[in-house]
Design a protein around this motif. Structure first.
Motif, mmCIF file in Angstrom:
data_model
loop_
_atom_site.group_PDB
_atom_site.id
_atom_site.type_symbol
_atom_site.label_atom_id
_atom_site.label_comp_id
_atom_site.label_asym_id
_atom_site.label_seq_id
_atom_site.Cartn_x
_atom_site.Cartn_y
_atom_site.Cartn_z
ATOM 1 N N LEU A 77 38.984 36.725 29.761
ATOM 2 C CA LEU A 77 37.886 35.873 29.158
ATOM 3 C C LEU A 77 36.645 35.377 30.270
ATOM 4 O O LEU A 77 35.732 35.273 29.733
ATOM 5 N N VAL A 78 37.347 35.192 31.396
ATOM 6 C CA VAL A 78 36.552 34.253 32.182
ATOM 7 C C VAL A 78 35.145 35.040 32.476
ATOM 8 O O VAL A 78 34.181 34.387 32.479
ATOM 9 N N ALA A 79 35.160 36.458 32.851
ATOM 10 C CA ALA A 79 33.984 36.865 33.161
ATOM 11 C C ALA A 79 32.833 36.976 31.995
ATOM 12 O O ALA A 79 31.807 36.550 32.231
ATOM 13 N N ALA A 80 33.594 37.505 30.772
ATOM 14 C CA ALA A 80 32.794 37.658 29.703
ATOM 15 C C ALA A 80 31.784 36.076 29.303
ATOM 16 O O ALA A 80 30.892 36.208 29.074
ATOM 17 N N TRP A 81 32.699 35.012 29.426
ATOM 18 C CA TRP A 81 32.186 33.626 28.980
ATOM 19 C C TRP A 81 31.153 33.264 29.948
ATOM 20 O O TRP A 81 30.057 32.609 29.643
ATOM 21 N N PHE A 146 36.547 45.798 28.487
ATOM 22 C CA PHE A 146 35.468 45.570 27.590
ATOM 23 C C PHE A 146 34.883 44.099 27.886
ATOM 24 O O PHE A 146 33.775 44.218 27.973
ATOM 25 N N PHE A 147 35.876 43.134 28.139
ATOM 26 C CA PHE A 147 35.296 41.925 28.403
ATOM 27 C C PHE A 147 34.977 41.733 29.567
ATOM 28 O O PHE A 147 33.677 41.129 29.914
ATOM 29 N N ASN A 148 35.509 42.390 30.817
ATOM 30 C CA ASN A 148 35.235 42.292 32.002
ATOM 31 C C ASN A 148 33.829 43.253 32.339
ATOM 32 O O ASN A 148 32.783 42.829 33.141
ATOM 33 N N ILE A 149 33.714 44.361 31.690
ATOM 34 C CA ILE A 149 32.259 45.192 31.757
ATOM 35 C C ILE A 149 31.297 44.470 31.360
ATOM 36 O O ILE A 149 30.070 44.149 31.835
ATOM 37 N N TYR A 150 31.592 43.787 30.095
ATOM 38 C CA TYR A 150 30.106 42.817 29.542
ATOM 39 C C TYR A 150 29.944 41.710 30.636
ATOM 40 O O TYR A 150 28.910 41.174 30.770
ATOM 41 N N GLY A 151 31.055 41.169 30.982
ATOM 42 C CA GLY A 151 30.791 39.841 32.213
ATOM 43 C C GLY A 151 30.037 40.425 33.343
ATOM 44 O O GLY A 151 28.996 39.835 33.869
ATOM 45 N N VAL A 152 30.454 41.735 33.823
ATOM 46 C CA VAL A 152 29.836 42.217 35.021
ATOM 47 C C VAL A 152 28.213 42.344 34.663
ATOM 48 O O VAL A 152 27.546 42.349 35.592
ATOM 49 N N GLY A 178 20.294 32.616 46.495
ATOM 50 C CA GLY A 178 21.354 32.275 45.945
ATOM 51 C C GLY A 178 21.976 32.994 44.673
ATOM 52 O O GLY A 178 22.997 33.022 44.563
ATOM 53 N N ASN A 179 20.875 33.697 44.150
ATOM 54 C CA ASN A 179 21.415 34.833 42.913
ATOM 55 C C ASN A 179 22.081 35.718 43.486
ATOM 56 O O ASN A 179 23.017 36.420 42.807
ATOM 57 N N ILE A 180 21.690 36.341 44.849
ATOM 58 C CA ILE A 180 22.184 37.285 45.569
ATOM 59 C C ILE A 180 23.838 37.062 45.934
ATOM 60 O O ILE A 180 24.816 37.736 45.650
ATOM 61 N N LEU A 181 24.067 35.617 46.445
ATOM 62 C CA LEU A 181 25.249 35.147 46.629
ATOM 63 C C LEU A 181 26.350 35.029 45.450
ATOM 64 O O LEU A 181 27.367 35.398 45.339
ATOM 65 N N ILE A 182 25.654 34.717 44.048
ATOM 66 C CA ILE A 182 26.364 34.434 42.954
ATOM 67 C C ILE A 182 27.031 35.843 42.711
ATOM 68 O O ILE A 182 27.797 36.034 42.110
ATOM 69 N N ALA A 183 25.947 36.924 42.378
ATOM 70 C CA ALA A 183 26.446 38.453 42.392
ATOM 71 C C ALA A 183 27.384 38.769 43.199
ATOM 72 O O ALA A 183 28.556 39.372 42.709
ATOM 73 N N ALA A 184 27.347 38.516 44.783
ATOM 74 C CA ALA A 184 28.410 38.925 45.550
ATOM 75 C C ALA A 184 29.891 38.181 45.184
ATOM 76 O O ALA A 184 30.801 38.601 45.567
ATOM 77 N N GLY A 185 29.766 36.795 44.872
ATOM 78 C CA GLY A 185 30.916 35.911 44.777
ATOM 79 C C GLY A 185 31.446 36.403 43.466
ATOM 80 O O GLY A 185 32.941 36.471 43.515
ATOM 81 N N PHE A 186 30.983 36.725 42.410
ATOM 82 C CA PHE A 186 31.546 37.211 41.049
ATOM 83 C C PHE A 186 32.095 38.759 41.371
ATOM 84 O O PHE A 186 32.750 39.074 40.315
ATOM 85 N N MET A 187 31.562 39.335 42.340
ATOM 86 C CA MET A 187 32.129 40.769 42.432
ATOM 87 C C MET A 187 33.306 40.654 42.975
ATOM 88 O O MET A 187 34.294 41.718 42.982
ATOM 89 N N MET A 188 33.820 39.667 43.861
ATOM 90 C CA MET A 188 34.845 39.474 44.528
ATOM 91 C C MET A 188 36.362 39.667 43.586
ATOM 92 O O MET A 188 37.258 40.395 43.772
ATOM 93 N N PRO A 189 36.247 38.748 42.456
ATOM 94 C CA PRO A 189 37.359 39.108 41.582
ATOM 95 C C PRO A 189 37.642 40.496 41.009
ATOM 96 O O PRO A 189 38.660 40.903 40.699
ATOM 97 N N ALA A 190 36.569 41.114 40.679
ATOM 98 C CA ALA A 190 36.629 42.437 40.273
ATOM 99 C C ALA A 190 37.156 43.237 41.306
ATOM 100 O O ALA A 190 37.939 44.208 40.941
ATOM 101 N N VAL A 191 36.713 43.249 42.549
ATOM 102 C CA VAL A 191 37.449 44.029 43.687
ATOM 103 C C VAL A 191 38.990 43.836 43.784
ATOM 104 O O VAL A 191 39.999 44.424 43.916
ATOM 105 N N GLY A 192 39.203 42.457 43.658
ATOM 106 C CA GLY A 192 40.337 42.007 43.518
ATOM 107 C C GLY A 192 41.593 42.556 42.817
ATOM 108 O O GLY A 192 42.609 43.010 42.788
#
Length: 211
Positions: A77-81, A146-152, A178-192
């Motif tokens: 749920l986290v990424a989607a919300w 489905f949830f993670n793709i929507y979140g991404v 700031g927005n670039i860093l936000i995008a990079a930060g939330f790509m990390m859990p997807a990589v993990g």
């Protein structure tokens, strides 16, 4: 060292959630802050449950409930919300319909996860991190993408769209970065998460770096 990263992540994300929800309380009508705050609470729940497993391992009695809450909040749920908050900020015309769909989908996902059979053998044996692979049935794990793709698409896509907007306008360089860093930060859990699916330990580190 990786054992204690989920604990540090949970503490950091809880602090972030507090400040975001404080912004929502001050503005009241800023729904995106409320949804971002809710997403961060889910992030924190996922981190706290992961830290319980990291410290105590699989425990009879509460280990299964801990796993189910981890999978629902952290894996699904986290990424989607978090992304839904960005939808309210950037694309208000579709915000309410997508919120209804996301709410219904979340309820359905919760039903699947809490009613599914669990085979914890890999976790009882001491897997380094919580994982749904080989633990939950395939049909349950299929809802996750489905949830993670929507979140991404919404969260990371929205951050990159905003960064491009500020770059194109040649204004607010700090907001662009700031927005670039936000995008990079939330790509990390997807990589993990991808590393986790291939049996490579790295999810805890990516979740810590992400915020």
């Amino acid at each position: 060292m990786l054992t204690y990263l989920p604990i540090a992540t949970a503490i950091v994300v809880t602090v972030f959630a507090y400040f975001v929800l404080e912004r929502w309380w001050a503005a009241r009508r800023s729904t995106h802050f409320l949804l971002w705050g809710f997403g961060l609470i889910l992030y924190a729940i996922g981190s706290y449950t992961a830290s319980l497993y990291a410290v105590f391992g699989w425990q009879l009695g509460w280990g299964e409930w801990n796993f189910r809450f981890w999978y629902l909040s952290g894996a699904v749920l986290v990424a989607a919300w978090m992304g839904q908050g960005t939808v309210f900020l950037l694309w208000p015309r579709i915000a309410k319909p997508t919120l209804v769909l996301l709410t219904a989908g979340s309820v359905f996902a919760a039903y699947l996860i809490f009613s599914a059979s669990v085979d914890p053998q890999i976790l009882i044996a001491g897997a380094p991190e919580l994982t749904g692979k080989e633990v939950l049935p395939t049909n349950v794990r299929l809802v996750t993408p489905f949830f993670n793709i929507y979140g991404v698409l919404t969260l990371i896509g929205g951050a990159l769209w905003s960064a491009f907007y500020y770059w194109h306008q040649r204004t607010y360089f700090n907001r662009m970065m700031g927005n670039i860093l936000i995008a990079a930060g939330f790509m990390m859990p997807a990589v993990g998460g991808s590393l986790n699916r291939f049996g490579i330990q790295g999810l805890s580190l990516s979740l810590f770096v992400g915020p």
